[in-house]
Design a protein around this motif. Structure first.
Motif, PDB file in Angstrom:
ATOM      1  N   ALA A 484      29.747   0.551  35.719  1.00  0.00           N
ATOM      2  CA  ALA A 484      30.204   1.859  36.042  1.00  0.00           C
ATOM      3  C   ALA A 484      30.925   1.964  37.363  1.00  0.00           C
ATOM      4  O   ALA A 484      31.697   2.629  37.882  1.00  0.00           O
ATOM      5  N   LEU A 485      29.940   1.475  38.495  1.00  0.00           N
ATOM      6  CA  LEU A 485      30.619   1.196  39.965  1.00  0.00           C
ATOM      7  C   LEU A 485      31.970   0.748  40.062  1.00  0.00           C
ATOM      8  O   LEU A 485      32.921   1.264  40.859  1.00  0.00           O
ATOM      9  N   ALA A 486      32.204  -0.420  39.373  1.00  0.00           N
ATOM     10  CA  ALA A 486      33.653  -1.228  39.254  1.00  0.00           C
ATOM     11  C   ALA A 486      34.471  -0.115  38.592  1.00  0.00           C
ATOM     12  O   ALA A 486      35.610  -0.047  38.988  1.00  0.00           O
ATOM     13  N   GLY A 487      34.088   0.679  37.557  1.00  0.00           N
ATOM     14  CA  GLY A 487      35.077   1.507  36.977  1.00  0.00           C
ATOM     15  C   GLY A 487      35.384   2.627  38.041  1.00  0.00           C
ATOM     16  O   GLY A 487      36.666   3.150  37.813  1.00  0.00           O
ATOM     17  N   GLN A 488      34.471   3.131  38.803  1.00  0.00           N
ATOM     18  CA  GLN A 488      34.923   3.938  39.758  1.00  0.00           C
ATOM     19  C   GLN A 488      36.070   3.460  40.722  1.00  0.00           C
ATOM     20  O   GLN A 488      36.706   4.223  41.244  1.00  0.00           O
ATOM     21  N   GLU A 489      35.885   2.108  41.162  1.00  0.00           N
ATOM     22  CA  GLU A 489      36.894   1.548  41.810  1.00  0.00           C
ATOM     23  C   GLU A 489      38.318   1.848  41.287  1.00  0.00           C
ATOM     24  O   GLU A 489      39.239   1.843  41.900  1.00  0.00           O
ATOM     25  N   VAL A 490      38.175   1.338  39.911  1.00  0.00           N
ATOM     26  CA  VAL A 490      39.451   1.371  39.039  1.00  0.00           C
ATOM     27  C   VAL A 490      40.120   2.490  39.121  1.00  0.00           C
ATOM     28  O   VAL A 490      41.290   2.707  39.162  1.00  0.00           O
ATOM     29  N   GLU A 491      39.138   3.460  38.883  1.00  0.00           N
ATOM     30  CA  GLU A 491      39.583   5.110  38.893  1.00  0.00           C
ATOM     31  C   GLU A 491      40.228   5.360  40.157  1.00  0.00           C
ATOM     32  O   GLU A 491      41.175   6.203  40.196  1.00  0.00           O
ATOM     33  N   LYS A 492      39.855   4.905  41.149  1.00  0.00           N
ATOM     34  CA  LYS A 492      39.974   5.428  42.432  1.00  0.00           C
ATOM     35  C   LYS A 492      41.284   4.792  42.772  1.00  0.00           C
ATOM     36  O   LYS A 492      42.336   5.442  43.453  1.00  0.00           O
ATOM     37  N   ASN A 493      41.567   3.809  42.509  1.00  0.00           N
ATOM     38  CA  ASN A 493      42.942   2.573  42.975  1.00  0.00           C
ATOM     39  C   ASN A 493      43.792   2.732  42.079  1.00  0.00           C
ATOM     40  O   ASN A 493      45.087   2.469  42.399  1.00  0.00           O
ATOM     41  N   ILE A 494      43.516   2.884  40.737  1.00  0.00           N
ATOM     42  CA  ILE A 494      44.496   3.159  39.724  1.00  0.00           C
ATOM     43  C   ILE A 494      44.746   4.153  38.830  1.00  0.00           C
ATOM     44  O   ILE A 494      46.032   4.355  38.474  1.00  0.00           O
ATOM     45  N   GLY A 495      43.737   4.829  38.765  1.00  0.00           N
ATOM     46  CA  GLY A 495      43.723   6.179  38.032  1.00  0.00           C
ATOM     47  C   GLY A 495      43.103   5.918  36.544  1.00  0.00           C
ATOM     48  O   GLY A 495      42.830   4.648  36.238  1.00  0.00           O
ATOM     49  N   ASN A 496      42.929   6.928  36.137  1.00  0.00           N
ATOM     50  CA  ASN A 496      42.135   7.001  34.576  1.00  0.00           C
ATOM     51  C   ASN A 496      43.347   6.889  33.496  1.00  0.00           C
ATOM     52  O   ASN A 496      42.780   6.988  32.332  1.00  0.00           O
ATOM     53  N   ILE A 497      44.440   7.055  33.740  1.00  0.00           N
ATOM     54  CA  ILE A 497      45.428   7.055  32.913  1.00  0.00           C
ATOM     55  C   ILE A 497      46.011   5.741  32.630  1.00  0.00           C
ATOM     56  O   ILE A 497      46.332   5.254  31.340  1.00  0.00           O
ATOM     57  N   SER A 498      46.466   4.843  33.499  1.00  0.00           N
ATOM     58  CA  SER A 498      47.191   3.715  33.688  1.00  0.00           C
ATOM     59  C   SER A 498      46.267   2.580  33.575  1.00  0.00           C
ATOM     60  O   SER A 498      46.593   1.373  33.446  1.00  0.00           O
ATOM     61  N   SER A 499      44.715   2.856  33.782  1.00  0.00           N
ATOM     62  CA  SER A 499      43.784   1.625  33.843  1.00  0.00           C
ATOM     63  C   SER A 499      43.503   0.932  32.748  1.00  0.00           C
ATOM     64  O   SER A 499      43.752   1.637  31.360  1.00  0.00           O
ATOM     65  N   LYS A 500      43.253  -0.276  32.511  1.00  0.00           N
ATOM     66  CA  LYS A 500      42.943  -0.940  31.233  1.00  0.00           C
ATOM     67  C   LYS A 500      41.719  -2.003  31.660  1.00  0.00           C
ATOM     68  O   LYS A 500      41.256  -2.062  32.808  1.00  0.00           O
ATOM     69  N   ALA A 501      40.961  -2.220  30.559  1.00  0.00           N
ATOM     70  CA  ALA A 501      39.678  -2.975  30.917  1.00  0.00           C
ATOM     71  C   ALA A 501      39.790  -4.052  31.935  1.00  0.00           C
ATOM     72  O   ALA A 501      38.745  -4.175  32.775  1.00  0.00           O
ATOM     73  N   SER A 502      40.676  -4.983  31.516  1.00  0.00           N
ATOM     74  CA  SER A 502      40.818  -6.149  32.366  1.00  0.00           C
ATOM     75  C   SER A 502      40.803  -5.622  34.164  1.00  0.00           C
ATOM     76  O   SER A 502      40.813  -6.591  34.866  1.00  0.00           O
ATOM     77  N   ASP A 503      41.294  -4.540  34.331  1.00  0.00           N
ATOM     78  CA  ASP A 503      41.573  -4.091  35.592  1.00  0.00           C
ATOM     79  C   ASP A 503      40.013  -3.965  36.481  1.00  0.00           C
ATOM     80  O   ASP A 503      39.708  -4.285  37.775  1.00  0.00           O
ATOM     81  N   LEU A 504      38.931  -4.039  35.560  1.00  0.00           N
ATOM     82  CA  LEU A 504      37.445  -4.241  36.107  1.00  0.00           C
ATOM     83  C   LEU A 504      37.340  -5.444  36.783  1.00  0.00           C
ATOM     84  O   LEU A 504      36.607  -5.659  37.791  1.00  0.00           O
ATOM     85  N   PHE A 505      37.725  -6.702  36.511  1.00  0.00           N
ATOM     86  CA  PHE A 505      37.814  -7.885  36.847  1.00  0.00           C
ATOM     87  C   PHE A 505      38.042  -7.911  38.502  1.00  0.00           C
ATOM     88  O   PHE A 505      37.514  -8.731  39.098  1.00  0.00           O
ATOM     89  N   LYS A 506      38.924  -7.034  38.956  1.00  0.00           N
ATOM     90  CA  LYS A 506      39.355  -7.264  40.196  1.00  0.00           C
ATOM     91  C   LYS A 506      38.320  -6.498  40.972  1.00  0.00           C
ATOM     92  O   LYS A 506      38.211  -7.111  42.504  1.00  0.00           O
ATOM     93  N   TYR A 507      37.372  -5.694  40.732  1.00  0.00           N
ATOM     94  CA  TYR A 507      36.571  -4.788  41.471  1.00  0.00           C
ATOM     95  C   TYR A 507      34.907  -5.320  41.027  1.00  0.00           C
ATOM     96  O   TYR A 507      34.231  -4.967  42.042  1.00  0.00           O
ATOM     97  N   LEU A 508      34.726  -5.909  40.062  1.00  0.00           N
ATOM     98  CA  LEU A 508      33.407  -6.222  39.657  1.00  0.00           C
ATOM     99  C   LEU A 508      32.792  -7.560  40.662  1.00  0.00           C
ATOM    100  O   LEU A 508      31.478  -7.296  41.088  1.00  0.00           O
TER     101      LEU A 508
END
Length: 521
Positions: A484-508
């Motif tokens: 969930a916390l990594a998801g928040q970072e994805v949302e903060k930096n990429i947004g919730n429209i263009s983000s995809k699952a593998s984006d989590l790996f950058k922040y996990l």
């Protein structure tokens, strides 16, 4: 952080008022707090126009006290009474002459009410609080209530909406709510957060939450129904690497995932297990999937599955000879429901039930769909199992509709946990984890995670933590929280429209590091 049911709050209040806490003093304190928050969140000046919606119980009494203080600070206060009260003088005292009280049962006041709503800067909902029951039969005052809430929704502009304890119309135990429920800017809740405030759609109605103990919090039983997951839950349980460590110290995990139509599920699961710190990751999948995965993740080891396009029961004898070498197993992401694969998974589940070592097992995705079709499946699960259904998979397991599951998520997660003696993760906003007497809730809602593949990553994370010998409940909570916390970072930096699952790996990796060393700073 403790989260409680309506019944636990009522029990705490009963014991508090039976001791040395004076109920009227508590109402006074609550009223002052409500008034202060309303005051600082408006223009806080003379003639600030404030409407207070007052119900028949203690929630309404809190609102009346708030009205007295706000009026004494020279705000222009209007009270809308959903039903007649005979104690206005008791709570309003000398300020009663300065406060306009309108009884909703008098239809001739309709135009006045509309005008007051349009002119107001702040609307305080002190109607029912936890006293609201979504299944109650409609009475006259509740008919008036819904008309009032509809009127506020229609004419609401920029008013600050402040709710007392919990927005009226939200069920304190389930989060289900009536369509007329106001969306608050702030909710002041007393004692502790109520479970319904963590579950959709109720969680989207509460706004910013302020918790005020009022002394009642000391009477809430330490062993309450549920807790919200926080960083402090993991510090003592996580293995920190020593200088003399080697890969064998951090567990071996077997991942049974992927198929010709879902090859990416294996990639996501295995990568997540590696980021979680698993020492050795072995992938059992079709040769096609393994070839793709090894180019993406060269750290993997591969389980020889022959040349079949799908996993099938032919590998079962070889698998059971090696299964005791693993500290954890993940079954399900992307494996499909091919007939030959179904036969293999059935055999593995039945074998693990008989295996004396009780190897920790995670069942996800098609692993759960296959499980749901097994006869008497709850009795075929071994110990140390984690089930990770989303509402649709939960509905299939319990033979309920998705609507039923979503109407009381904690109830059905608890039923499944009791029936199987497994740790159950019911995914979705307000993810719920139930194991024996433990109920843990993630209060982090991340729309960016509502995309294909994020569930595979969650299973890989939890499997990686399990392989390092964390207890199932600890591995589940750690995985859900980090995810969930990594998801928040994805949302903060990429947004919730263009983000995809593998984006989590950058922040996990960074997220996990921050959790592990939270108390070392």
């Amino acid at each position: 952080m403790i989260v409680i049911t309506k019944e636990e709050m009522q029990d705490a209040e009963k014991r508090a008022f039976a001791s040395n806490l004076n109920q009227e003093n508590i109402i006074e304190k609550a009223g002052v707090i409500i008034a202060q928050e309303a005051w600082v969140n408006t223009t806080a000046s003379k003639n600030t126009k404030i409407i207070i919606l007052v119900g028949p119980g203690n929630n309404g009494s809190d609102g009346l006290v708030a009205a007295r203080f706000l009026s004494s600070w020279k705000a222009t206060v209007t009270i809308l009474l959903i039903s007649k009260r005979n104690d206005l003088n008791k709570y309003l005292k000398d300020e009663q002459k300065n406060i306009k009280c309108i009884e909703m049962i008098k239809n001739h006041e309709a135009r006045t009410i509309t005008k007051k709503i349009k002119e107001s800067e702040c609307i305080i909902d002190a109607l029912y609080g936890i006293g609201w029951d979504i299944n109650r039969k409609q009475k006259t005052d509740e008919y008036n209530l819904k008309k009032l809430l509809d009127k506020i929704q229609l004419h609401r502009d920029r008013q600050f909406i402040l709710c007392v304890d919990i927005p009226t119309g939200v069920d304190a135990n389930t989060g289900q709510c009536i369509k007329n429920t106001l969306t608050a800017d702030m909710t002041i809740t007393f004692g502790a957060i109520k479970i319904g405030m963590t579950q959709q759609p109720g969680s989207s109605k509460v706004g910013n939450i302020i918790i005020e103990g009022l002394g009642i919090d000391h009477f809430i039983k330490e062993r309450s129904s549920a807790h919200i997951i926080s960083k402090n839950d993991f510090h003592k349980n996580i293995i920190k690497r020593k200088s003399a460590s080697n890969k064998g110290h951090f567990g071996k995990i077997l991942v049974i995932a992927g198929s010709r139509i879902y090859p990416g599920a294996a990639i996501l699961t295995c990568e997540a297990a590696a980021i979680a710190g698993a020492g050795i990751i072995t992938l059992a999948s079709s040769k096609f999937v393994q070839q793709i995965n090894i180019t993406k993740q060269p750290e993997l080891t591969l389980f020889d599955t022959g040349n079949s396009e799908y996993l099938d029961e032919s590998i079962f004898p070889q698998l059971i000879r090696q299964v005791d070498n693993f500290n954890a197993i993940v079954i399900g992401p992307g494996i499909s429901q091919n007939k030959r694969t179904v036969l293999l998974i059935n055999k593995i589940i039945e074998f693990l039930k008989k295996n004396k070592h009780s190897i920790p097992l995670i069942l996800d995705a098609d692993g759960l769909n296959i499980l749901a079709k097994m006869e008497n499946w709850p009795f075929k699960l071994s110990k140390n199992v984690i089930l990770t259904p989303h509402p649709g998979e939960m509905a299939r397991l319990l033979k309920k509709s998705i609507t039923e599951i979503q109407s009381n998520r904690i109830k059905y997660a608890s039923i499944l946990a009791k029936k199987t003696e497994a740790t159950v993760i019911l995914k979705g906003p307000g993810t719920i984890i139930v194991s024996e007497n433990n109920i843990m809730i993630s209060d982090v809602s991340v729309p960016a995670l509502a995309t294909p593949g994020t569930g595979d990553i969650l299973s890989g994370l939890i499997g990686g933590f399990l392989s390092q010998k964390l207890l199932p409940i600890d591995a589940a909570c750690f995985g859900v929280y980090a995810h969930a916390l990594a998801g928040q970072e994805v949302e903060k930096n990429i947004g919730n429209i263009s983000s995809k699952a593998s984006d989590l790996f950058k922040y996990l990796p960074k997220t996990i590091k921050e959790i592990v060393y939270a108390k070392d700073k």
